[in-house]
Motif scaffolding. Structure first.
Motif, PDB file in Angstrom:
ATOM      1  N   ASP A 286       5.961  -6.909   1.077  1.00  0.00           N
ATOM      2  CA  ASP A 286       4.510  -6.754   1.277  1.00  0.00           C
ATOM      3  C   ASP A 286       3.687  -7.822   0.566  1.00  0.00           C
ATOM      4  N   LEU A 287       4.200  -8.351  -0.550  1.00  0.00           N
ATOM      5  CA  LEU A 287       3.407  -9.260  -1.379  1.00  0.00           C
ATOM      6  C   LEU A 287       2.889 -10.447  -0.568  1.00  0.00           C
ATOM      7  N   GLU A 288       3.764 -11.064   0.198  1.00  0.00           N
ATOM      8  CA  GLU A 288       3.352 -12.240   0.973  1.00  0.00           C
ATOM      9  C   GLU A 288       2.574 -11.837   2.217  1.00  0.00           C
ATOM     10  N   LYS A 289       2.993 -10.789   2.875  1.00  0.00           N
ATOM     11  CA  LYS A 289       2.372 -10.405   4.149  1.00  0.00           C
ATOM     12  C   LYS A 289       0.937  -9.928   3.962  1.00  0.00           C
ATOM     13  N   LYS A 290       0.706  -9.160   2.921  1.00  0.00           N
ATOM     14  CA  LYS A 290      -0.589  -8.496   2.767  1.00  0.00           C
ATOM     15  C   LYS A 290      -1.477  -9.114   1.684  1.00  0.00           C
ATOM     16  N   GLY A 291      -0.974 -10.135   0.962  1.00  0.00           N
ATOM     17  CA  GLY A 291      -1.791 -10.766  -0.065  1.00  0.00           C
ATOM     18  C   GLY A 291      -2.235  -9.804  -1.143  1.00  0.00           C
ATOM     19  N   ARG A 292      -1.387  -8.899  -1.519  1.00  0.00           N
ATOM     20  CA  ARG A 292      -1.725  -7.854  -2.483  1.00  0.00           C
ATOM     21  C   ARG A 292      -1.215  -8.217  -3.873  1.00  0.00           C
ATOM     22  N   GLY A 293      -1.667  -7.445  -4.869  1.00  0.00           N
ATOM     23  CA  GLY A 293      -1.160  -7.593  -6.219  1.00  0.00           C
ATOM     24  C   GLY A 293      -0.039  -6.615  -6.473  1.00  0.00           C
ATOM     25  N   ILE A 294       0.315  -6.434  -7.751  1.00  0.00           N
ATOM     26  CA  ILE A 294       1.375  -5.506  -8.142  1.00  0.00           C
ATOM     27  C   ILE A 294       0.765  -4.414  -9.006  1.00  0.00           C
ATOM     28  N   GLY A 295       0.826  -3.184  -8.530  1.00  0.00           N
ATOM     29  CA  GLY A 295       0.300  -2.048  -9.268  1.00  0.00           C
ATOM     30  C   GLY A 295       1.349  -1.404 -10.152  1.00  0.00           C
ATOM     31  N   ARG A 296       0.917  -0.496 -10.993  1.00  0.00           N
ATOM     32  CA  ARG A 296       1.864   0.147 -11.924  1.00  0.00           C
ATOM     33  C   ARG A 296       2.892   1.000 -11.201  1.00  0.00           C
ATOM     34  N   GLY A 297       2.533   1.505 -10.020  1.00  0.00           N
ATOM     35  CA  GLY A 297       3.459   2.317  -9.252  1.00  0.00           C
ATOM     36  C   GLY A 297       4.497   1.511  -8.493  1.00  0.00           C
ATOM     37  N   ASP A 298       4.362   0.189  -8.531  1.00  0.00           N
ATOM     38  CA  ASP A 298       5.301  -0.693  -7.818  1.00  0.00           C
ATOM     39  C   ASP A 298       6.494  -1.104  -8.674  1.00  0.00           C
ATOM     40  N   ILE A 299       6.483  -0.731  -9.951  1.00  0.00           N
ATOM     41  CA  ILE A 299       7.448  -1.304 -10.898  1.00  0.00           C
ATOM     42  C   ILE A 299       8.672  -0.414 -11.071  1.00  0.00           C
ATOM     43  N   LEU A 300       9.844  -1.027 -10.922  1.00  0.00           N
ATOM     44  CA  LEU A 300      11.094  -0.318 -11.182  1.00  0.00           C
ATOM     45  C   LEU A 300      11.564  -0.515 -12.619  1.00  0.00           C
ATOM     46  N   SER A 301      11.402  -1.732 -13.141  1.00  0.00           N
ATOM     47  CA  SER A 301      11.817  -1.995 -14.519  1.00  0.00           C
ATOM     48  C   SER A 301      11.032  -3.159 -15.093  1.00  0.00           C
TER      49      SER A 301
END
Length: 386
Positions: A286-301
């Motif tokens: 999604d990062l490249e396709k949607k030009g979005r950032g990274i939220g806290r709920g996106d993190i595995l480690s």
């Protein structure tokens, strides 16, 4: 060569110091400074990235290159740097060329504010027709916290001043498809994809900290910053201008593709890893396709101890580096937020702020032309929301 150019020239220890006696090679130094003085008089802005302090100081600490440990090299750098700069100043004065010394560490190049301060200092030196001579501060650098080699330092400097060319002078004519001493070795005149040539670039010189491999990494960093790189032999007479005028053989690393903004170029050209995030493969796509950032709920480690403003390296679930970006939070804050998804961010960390760990405006998606960095070998902090 009529257009004014910004040129970064990198000189290795093997060109400056005699490998047996560990003394200066004055003939090369005279030829170099004469050439740079002529180029400056023609209106070009020149920066010299110079190794040599460790090699020149080893005699004073009674060590040979092959025997010197990290503390020996730090002490040798402290002894050799004044010798090196004194020689540069004396030789340069014979050609009416003013020089200035700048010593930097990896932290200076990785911190955005310090990076810009160094850039502003260089631009002011240009305004006064002074040649900056820049080197890593080897007297305080360690294995874990250093630029690593002056090839990559020169590429960072080229990126910093948006140079027209990075010229790396070395002991060979340029890049071959294998060890040049092997029968049938072919000379490579132009390179587009640096990654295709990494396997043929092993080995380092007795005095240097890098080799052709580090030159390829430097060329890749320069390419991403829109800077052409030339790798050529450090001859005595007109070592730089003879290359700029295509009067001899060398390897040219071309600029390919579109150059990103200065901020994103700085994000792409990292020298060390401050911290890492691992995100699900779906988020990575999604990062490249949607030009979005990274939220806290996106993190595995999460890995590493970092602070707000550090650059984090982002990996997918299979360990492939996919992006780099400026973090809005420290590692402790990020961990707390990721483990408490049911609570508002301000309740978790105690103040109101942005919710994305890395904002969309401060993230760079790595392309095929970026050489990825391996994640550091440390214990990961596994994030398990509770």
């Amino acid at each position: 060569m009529s257009k004014k150019k910004k040129i970064v020239v990198k000189i290795g220890s093997s060109l400056l110091a005699n490998s047996e006696k560990l003394t200066l090679r004055y003939a090369f130094m005279y030829g170099l400074m004469s050439d740079l003085a002529d180029l400056q008089r023609e209106g070009h802005d020149i920066i010299l990235t110079s190794s040599g302090s460790v090699a020149l100081g080893l005699n004073m600490v009674d060590k040979r290159p092959e025997d010197a440990g990290i503390l020996d090299k730090q002490a040798a750098a402290a002894c050799g740097q004044p010798l090196l700069m004194n020689a540069y100043r004396q030789v340069a004065s014979e050609f009416d060329l003013e020089v200035a010394q700048m010593l930097v560490t990896v932290e200076d190049m990785e911190d955005r504010r310090r990076f810009l301060n160094i850039k502003n200092t260089m631009l002011r030196l240009f305004e006064n027709d002074i040649l900056p001579i820049i080197n890593e501060n080897d007297s305080v650098a360690t294995r874990d916290l250093r630029v690593g080699d002056n090839d990559r330092l020169s590429a960072k400097v080229a990126q910093m001043i948006e140079a027209d060319a990075l010229i790396i002078l070395t002991s060979v004519e340029g890049l071959y498809d294998r060890d040049p001493s092997e029968p049938g070795a072919k000379f490579i005149t132009e390179i587009e994809d640096v990654s295709e040539h990494l396997e043929s670039t092993t080995g380092i010189s007795a005095l240097g900290s890098g080799g052709m491999l580090t030159k390829m990494h430097a060329a890749n960093m320069a390419q991403n910053a829109g800077v052409e790189t030339i790798i050529a032999e450090g001859i005595t007479e007109r070592p730089v201008s003879s290359v700029l005028k295509n009067e001899r053989r060398f390897t040219r690393c071309l600029v390919t593709g579109e150059t990103a903004s200065p901020l994103k170029v700085w994000l792409s050209n990292r020298l060390q890893v401050s911290g890492t995030l691992v995100v699900p493969d779906a988020v990575a796509a999604d990062l490249e396709k949607k030009g979005r950032g990274i939220g806290r709920g996106d993190i595995l480690s999460i890995q590493g101890d970092f602070i707000k403003g550090d650059v984090l390296h982002v990996y997918n679930e299979t360990g492939e580096e996919i992006a780099r970006g400026l973090t809005n939070f420290s590692s402790e804050e990020t961990l707390l937020m990721a483990r408490n998804l049911d609570m508002p961010v301000e309740d978790v960390i105690g103040y109101k702020t942005k919710t994305d760990v890395i904002g969309a405006e401060n993230i760079l998606i790595l392309k095929d032309n970026h050489l990825p960095l391996d994640a550091p070998e440390q214990d990961q902090k596994i994030v398990v929301p509770t």
